[in-house]
Design an enzyme around this catalytic site. Structure first.
Site, PDB file in Angstrom:
ATOM      1  CD  GLU A 147      -2.919  -1.144  -0.122  1.00 35.74           C
ATOM      2  OE1 GLU A 147      -3.350  -0.006  -0.236  1.00 35.74           O
ATOM      3  OE2 GLU A 147      -2.841  -2.228  -0.738  1.00 35.74           O
ATOM      4  CB  SER A 418     -47.830  -3.585 -18.095  1.00 36.63           C
ATOM      5  OG  SER A 418     -47.945  -3.200 -19.208  1.00 36.63           O
TER       6      SER A 418
END
Length: 734
Positions: A147, A418
């Site tokens: 990291e 619908s």
């Protein structure tokens, strides 16, 4: 007279003297101002001349002049830019004003199903029980190597690392390295969110500087290890070690540390309980990073490469991940209304989830997608099932939580087609119409827009019951012209739609986007007889001491009627007819009264079936995340099939509740009397299958040959020919 003249002369002289003094006063002021301005101008001119003479000593020519001017302008604009971005970052600093910003505002929640069995956990607990010096050195090195290799060298922002990442990304033609430091990632975890925007990056950078100024490097590293999301709903390396390896974090091996460090980049993608090969490949990259950063040698990592970590097998647990994510959000909402819950954030929550129904819901979705998805170009689906009072018993937010944590059941906005029409018809019934009211089905134009029926044909005058059963498009549009679309929106909101509806011409045929959970909630108001059925997940909340802070039976809202009972009966009768005789026939369940409505949008992008019985309401959606078209998937196909598969299971072995306003005995399919005679039983017994004509001809030929052989044998024996029993039976069968 002489005296008067002398007096007047004296007065005049006095006046003249006064005017003279005033004139001299203003002249003095004017002279002073002029002198001051002249001296200031002279001093300024001399200063400028001196400054200019000084600068002449450093006058640059050619390229040096261009560079100096460029640097000067760059410095000027840099200062201006710094001030501007600092202004943008000011809101982020508000979060740092709290004295307890190191602690978390998130909950640590243990979730139970409706029967009290644990089904999962969510949230963060700031675990300080393991100090940094007791966390394995291998895990710390793996974290830094992966990291932020220059963590102890920079001051929160690593310009060298950022430049290197930009070069590598440009060389690879994509994002292969991140430029954020470990401190910046912590700032995001503590104060910000995962939004990808320039403003967030600005805030992140300033907050990283602030963290570096207020915390030591060791404190920053410890907070990062405690707060990083590690997949599987866990945060921090301590919880991750227990979840993935059933180990105390102090006992992690190098291979296990590398696997955990590999989760920071993409915790879901590399989670070993979801994709162990990918997790091991990522762990191998982490080991390589440790060698490249000279934290370990190749000889030290060779053992971890040859013997990769083996995570606990959680593949059979089938945790209801989408439900747990939604449940955590519901806990947070409840805390805003309950001060006692807001104070104690380590809680146990008993939910409405039924684990058996949850498993069946996931199985139904996956089965239909596996069998039909690729063929029909439908890649995703969502399902929500609830008891008619709103208690969610099952939730499927997508095909795979491991591949995507986006909850399509709760957060995806899709056109309902619908399946929106019941809101229009309910509004019509509230405004004087009845199921027997006749409305013409013929072309209707509103400006340049005209809705078309699915069949591209028109039926002429039809009743509202037939119009909804056959899902005719022109009728709801005509109804909206009568009483207005605003009333339709009001009805939809009252029934349970929470997202804002767009008041467009095509609203009556389902063009405004809704969520799956909202549709299930709205239809539940029909299943329960007209009461609001807001979806909920929480039955009971207890704090860390076992004290019950919330119980729905005691603290929940009272049922609120939102629809007249007689109107609910009318719409239920029609929607039952949709399942029995209309577009939802695939949803029929043997022995159960079911109602519902299909929905299909333009270009087959969305397909819905929303249906209910007296016991459950379930909404199902099929489609694609990128809104591409499916291959003619309608609401009456895959969604109705999924709905049937789930609801058929859900109604096994339970007492069937009555559908409000519908008598099962009036339905031909369900009103079957038990057989009382042998003839009735024979009539209901399965009949033999009719043979094909070619097969019949062959069997008849065999029968004739058998009879001929029998006759010849009888003649030889001088006896009366007898008919073969086998041949007789075979002939009779024809």
């Amino acid at each position: 007279m002489a005296d008067e003249r002398q007096s007047n002369d004296k007065d005049g002289n006095v006046t003249l003297r006064k005017r003279g003094r005033i004139r001299r006063f203003f002249l003095a002021i004017d002279a002073l101002v002029d002198t001051a301005l002249w001296k200031s101008g002279t001093a300024l001119r001399r200063t400028i001349e001196g400054y200019d003479a000084f600068l002449r000593r450093f006058r640059a020519h050619g390229i040096w002049r261009a560079l100096s001017e460029l640097c000067s302008d760059g410095l000027t604009f840099g200062v201006i830019g710094f001030v501007i971005v600092l202004a943008f970052a000011q809101p982020a600093f508000e979060a740092t004003r709290y004295a307890d910003w190191k602690t978390t505002e998130d909950f640590a929640v243990t979730f139970l199903d409706r029967f009290g069995n644990e089904i999962g956990r969510r949230g963060i607990v700031l675990n300080d029980s393991v100090p940094l010096e007791e966390i394995p050195d291998s895990l710390v090195k793996a974290t830094l190597a992966t990291e932020d290799r220059r963590f102890f060298m920079h001051f929160g922002i690593d310009f060298v690392g950022t430049f290197r990442a930009m070069v590598e990304n440009a060389r690879a033609g994509g994002v292969v390295q991140g430029g954020s430091t470990l401190t910046q990632q912590l700032a995001k975890n503590l104060f910000l969110n995962n939004e990808r925007s320039l403003s967030r990056k600005i805030k992140e950078a300033y907050l990283a500087l602030w963290l570096e100024a207020n915390l030591s490097k060791q404190e920053i590293l410890k907070l990062y290890l405690d707060r990083a999301y590690m997949g599987g709903g866990v945060f921090g390396v301590t919880a991750a070690a227990e979840f993935y390896f059933n180990k105390n974090v102090r006992e992690l091996t190098l291979a296990e540390s590398a696997m955990l460090a590999g989760l920071y980049k993409a915790p879901t993608k590399y989670a070993p309980h979801i994709n162990l090969p990918a997790a091991r490949a990522r762990a191998n990259e982490v080991l390589t990073n440790m060698v490249q950063s000279e934290l370990l040698t190749e000889g030290q990592v060779i053992g971890a490469r040859r013997n990769p970590a083996l995570a606990v097998d959680r593949s059979q647990e089938q945790l209801p991940e989408y439900f747990l994510d939604w449940g955590l959000e519901e806990v947070k909402k409840l805390a805003r209304r309950n001060p006692a819950l807001a104070r104690d954030r380590i809680v146990t929550v008993r939910t409405t989830l039924d684990p058996a129904l949850q498993r069946q819901a996931a199985l139904a979705v996956e089965t239909v997608l596996r069998e039909n998805g690729k063929l029909r170009d439908a890649n995703e689906a969502a399902l929500v099932s609830m008891i008619p009072d709103g208690a969610v018993v099952a939730m499927v937010g997508g095909r795979s939580y491991g591949e995507s944590q986006f909850n399509r059941a709760v957060n995806a906005l899709r056109q309902p087609g619908s399946s929106f029409k019941p809101f229009v018809y309910m509004t019509a019934f509230l405004n004087g119409y009845t199921p027997e009211s006749i409305v013409p089905d013929r072309p209707v134009w509103i400006g340049n827009w005209s809705p078309k029926n699915y069949t591209r044909s028109y039926r002429g005058p039809v009743s509202l019951k037939l119009a909804l059963t056959k899902s005719i498009n022109t009728i709801p549009v005509r109804l909206s012209l009568d009483f207005g679309r605003e009333k339709i929106i009001e009805t939809a909101y009252a029934m349970g739609i929470s997202h804002e509806l767009e008041n467009s011409l095509s609203l009556p045929i389902g063009s405004s986007e809704v969520t799956v959970i909202d549709m299930a909630s709205a239809y539940s108001s029909l299943a329960n007889g007209g009461y609001k059925a807001a979806p909920y997940a929480i039955l009971e909340v207890a704090n860390s001491a076992g004290t019950v802070l919330y119980r729905r039976e005691r603290d929940g809202p009272e049922p609120k009627r939102v629809l007249p009972e007689d109107k609910v009966h009318q719409i239920n009768d029609i929607l039952v007819n949709v399942v029995e005789e209309g577009t939802g026939r695939r949803a029929r369940i043997d022995g159960v009264v079911a109602a519902g409505k299909t929905g299909t949008t333009n270009a087959y992008r969305d397909a819905w079936f929303v249906g209910y019985t007296g016991n459950f309401t379930t909404a199902v959606w099929f489609g694609n995340d990128d809104f591409t078209s499916t291959r003619r998937v309608t609401g009456g196909s895959l969604p109705a099939m999924t709905w049937h598969q789930f609801m058929d299971y859900a109604h096994n072995g339970i007492e069937l509740a009555r559908m409000p306003g519908v008598d099962a005995e009036t339905l031909p399919r369900l009103a079957r009397a038990a057989p009382t005679t042998q003839a009735d039983e024979d009539a209901e017994a399965p009949q033999p299958r009719v043979l094909k004509r070619r097969t019949q001809e062959l069997l008849l030929g065999i029968g004739d040959n058998l009879r001929r052989i029998v006759a010849q044998d009888s003649a030889k024996a001088d006896i009366e020919p007898a008919t073969s029993t086998a041949a007789t039976d075979l002939a009779a069968a024809q």
